[in-house]
Design an enzyme around this catalytic site. Structure first.
Site, PDB file in Angstrom:
ATOM      1  N   ASP A   1    -113.907   4.076 106.827  1.00  0.00           N
ATOM      2  CA  ASP A   1    -112.705   3.535 106.199  1.00  0.00           C
ATOM      3  C   ASP A   1    -111.636   3.386 107.276  1.00  0.00           C
ATOM      4  OD1 ASP A   1    -110.179   3.432 104.723  1.00  0.00           O
ATOM      5  OD2 ASP A   1    -111.442   3.847 102.977  1.00  0.00           O
TER       6      ASP A   1
ATOM      7  N   TYR B   1    -100.550  -6.435  98.506  1.00  0.00           N
ATOM      8  CA  TYR B   1    -101.329  -7.296  99.401  1.00  0.00           C
ATOM      9  C   TYR B   1    -100.407  -8.141 100.281  1.00  0.00           C
ATOM     10  CZ  TYR B   1    -104.879 -10.727 100.825  1.00  0.00           C
ATOM     11  OH  TYR B   1    -105.733 -11.541 101.550  1.00  0.00           O
TER      12      TYR B   1
HETATM   13  P1  NAD Z   1    -113.921  -9.327 101.024  1.00  0.00           P
HETATM   14  O1  NAD Z   1    -113.334  -8.465  99.975  1.00  0.00           O
HETATM   15  O2  NAD Z   1    -115.202 -10.021 100.761  1.00  0.00           O
HETATM   16  O3  NAD Z   1    -114.106  -8.505 102.381  1.00  0.00           O
HETATM   17  C1  NAD Z   1    -113.285  -7.431 102.762  1.00  0.00           C
HETATM   18  C2  NAD Z   1    -114.179  -6.379 103.394  1.00  0.00           C
HETATM   19  O4  NAD Z   1    -113.359  -5.279 103.815  1.00  0.00           O
HETATM   20  C3  NAD Z   1    -115.199  -5.813 102.406  1.00  0.00           C
HETATM   21  O5  NAD Z   1    -116.459  -5.749 103.023  1.00  0.00           O
HETATM   22  C4  NAD Z   1    -114.664  -4.419 102.072  1.00  0.00           C
HETATM   23  O6  NAD Z   1    -115.668  -3.519 101.700  1.00  0.00           O
HETATM   24  C5  NAD Z   1    -113.973  -4.072 103.383  1.00  0.00           C
HETATM   25  N1  NAD Z   1    -112.894  -3.080 103.227  1.00  0.00           N
HETATM   26  C6  NAD Z   1    -111.876  -3.084 102.325  1.00  0.00           C
HETATM   27  N2  NAD Z   1    -111.082  -2.017 102.518  1.00  0.00           N
HETATM   28  C7  NAD Z   1    -111.593  -1.344 103.591  1.00  0.00           C
HETATM   29  C8  NAD Z   1    -111.229  -0.148 104.249  1.00  0.00           C
HETATM   30  N3  NAD Z   1    -110.160   0.576 103.876  1.00  0.00           N
HETATM   31  N4  NAD Z   1    -111.991   0.276 105.297  1.00  0.00           N
HETATM   32  C9  NAD Z   1    -113.089  -0.422 105.686  1.00  0.00           C
HETATM   33  N5  NAD Z   1    -113.480  -1.561 105.071  1.00  0.00           N
HETATM   34  C10 NAD Z   1    -112.744  -2.007 104.039  1.00  0.00           C
HETATM   35  O7  NAD Z   1    -112.794 -10.371 101.422  1.00  0.00           O
HETATM   36  P2  NAD Z   1    -112.852 -11.644 102.367  1.00  0.00           P
HETATM   37  O8  NAD Z   1    -112.609 -12.836 101.537  1.00  0.00           O
HETATM   38  O9  NAD Z   1    -114.058 -11.587 103.244  1.00  0.00           O
HETATM   39  O10 NAD Z   1    -111.544 -11.399 103.243  1.00  0.00           O
HETATM   40  C11 NAD Z   1    -111.619 -10.873 104.564  1.00  0.00           C
HETATM   41  C12 NAD Z   1    -110.221 -10.804 105.143  1.00  0.00           C
HETATM   42  O11 NAD Z   1    -109.626 -12.102 105.165  1.00  0.00           O
HETATM   43  C13 NAD Z   1    -109.273  -9.890 104.361  1.00  0.00           C
HETATM   44  O12 NAD Z   1    -108.441  -9.204 105.269  1.00  0.00           O
HETATM   45  C14 NAD Z   1    -108.471 -10.870 103.541  1.00  0.00           C
HETATM   46  O13 NAD Z   1    -107.189 -10.356 103.239  1.00  0.00           O
HETATM   47  C15 NAD Z   1    -108.389 -12.059 104.485  1.00  0.00           C
HETATM   48  N6  NAD Z   1    -108.159 -13.311 103.737  1.00  0.00           N
HETATM   49  C16 NAD Z   1    -109.155 -13.860 102.993  1.00  0.00           C
HETATM   50  C17 NAD Z   1    -108.916 -15.025 102.276  1.00  0.00           C
HETATM   51  C18 NAD Z   1    -109.991 -15.686 101.439  1.00  0.00           C
HETATM   52  O14 NAD Z   1    -109.710 -16.689 100.790  1.00  0.00           O
HETATM   53  N7  NAD Z   1    -111.216 -15.216 101.448  1.00  0.00           N
HETATM   54  C19 NAD Z   1    -107.652 -15.623 102.300  1.00  0.00           C
HETATM   55  C20 NAD Z   1    -106.657 -15.014 103.065  1.00  0.00           C
HETATM   56  C21 NAD Z   1    -106.930 -13.874 103.797  1.00  0.00           C
END
Ligand code: NAD
Ligand code: UDP
Length: 315
Positions: free
Chosen positions: A62, A149
């Protein structure tokens, strides 16, 4: 002392939607990858095809706790991205954004690694400026249900800049706009995965509000290419990475219904609080600095995504 000459990458959140696609790209390029994840919204299945490869390591950890590793590049993606997941435990989301970024910046400083932060279009909140350039400072509610967020991403950007100013840490900041594609979780509550899952199950598509709100959706392959170009660049200020093709949610519902040859049956539900009304990136900066722009048309990307969900559903 490093034995091999290939780049050592740490991908936090690497078992998630975007992280796992990024890992595929880095592994195919012959680089070394440590995938670090607490598996909150990510799954081992997303990276299982690399398990056993000597260039790949998977660590359950984490990011709110420090970790000691030797790496050259940190791709800091760990954070739940879907509103239902980041609102499930909003205090944890704030901790992940602040402490997680703080710990990864501490690591970057110690080993002199370059860190790319996955920031978000949510730093603009419910924007009064449309489309949104990087110079727009945002309109974010500090007390609402999306604040953990949105403000989390804002403080993460602040921390990156202060590490750069105080310690010369190399930072890159991607302001990611709504992204979709294979490996989104079917139950993660985001609009594209919801509409596809509902279509497969012949359920009404749940439109929040009257469906006139807009988003600009980027296909995952385009997004990953943007992140890679940003990491490889020398540009340290925030850059919008997204597809400026703006579309309203009613239109998305129609397009996805059609993919499944379903009748257009929609259920109109209450609009969630603080849901931004419009969102569209200006991407001139990405073009100037990175020579990046998205290539994949929404209809093609949706077809690929629907096919992925159909196949996953039939397993
Ligand atoms: P997702 O939820 O699929 O992936 C996030 C990953 O982070 C997951 O594997 C989760 O298990 C892990 N995680 C969460 N909290 C954690 C912690 N405390 N320690 C370790 N691991 C942790 O989301 P995503 O769509 O792949 O997004 C990835 C990143 O991109 C994020 O930071 C998100 O904010 C950013 N983002 C995504 C989008 C989108 O449209 N997908 C848009 C803007 C920003
Ligand atoms: N939305 C919707 N029906 C759903 C899920 C989402 O109408 O089943 C709407 C939501 O209110 C928002 C837009 O679609 O206006 C995008 O929502 P998502 O959660 O995918 O992303 P975000 O709001 O974080 O941009």
């Amino acid at each position: 002392m490093k034995a091999s000459s290939s780049i050592r990458n740490l991908v936090t959140g690497g078992a998630g939607f975007l992280g796992s696609h990024l890992i595929d790209h880095l592994m195919k390029a012959g680089e070394e990858v440590i995938c670090l994840d607490n598996f909150y919204t990510g799954t081992k299945r997303n990276v299982e095809h690399w398990i056993g490869n000597p260039c790949f390591e998977l660590i359950r950890h984490d990011v709110t706790n420090p970790i000691l590793l030797e790496v050259d590049r940190i791709w800091h993606l760990a954070c739940p991205a879907s509103p239902i997941h980041y609102q499930f435990n909003p205090i944890k989301t704030s901790k992940t954004s602040f402490l997680g970024t703080y710990n990864m910046l501490g690591l970057a400083r110690r080993v002199e690694a370059r860190l790319l932060l996955a920031s978000s279009s949510e730093v603009y909140g419910n924007p009064e400026v449309h489309p949104q350039p990087e110079s727009y400072k945002g309109c974010v509610n500090t007390t609402g249900i999306r604040s953990c967020y949105d403000e989390g991403k804002r403080i993460a950007e602040t921390l990156c800049n202060d590490y750069m100013r105080m310690n010369n840490t190399q930072i890159r900041i991607a302001r990611i706009f709504n992204t979709y594609g294979p490996r989104m979780l079917k139950n993660d509550g985001r609009v594209i995965s919801n509409f596809i899952t509902q279509s497969i199950n012949k359920k009404p598509l749940t439109i929040y509000g009257d469906g006139s709100q807009t988003r600009s959706f980027c296909y995952v392959d385009d997004l990953i290419e943007g992140l890679i170009r940003l990491m490889n660049s020398s540009y340290s200020a925030p850059v919008n990475i997204g597809n400026p093709n703006e579309i309203n949610i009613s239109k998305v519902a129609k397009i996805i219904s059609k993919q499944f040859n379903n009748d257009e049956i929609f259920e109109y539900l209450e609009m969630p609080l603080d849901d931004p009304y419009r969102r569209k990136p200006l991407i001139d900066l990405a073009w100037r600095q990175l020579k990046w722009k998205p290539e994949i048309d929404f209809m093609d990307g949706i077809e690929k995504t629907c096919n992925y969900f159909r196949d996953a559903n039939s397993l």
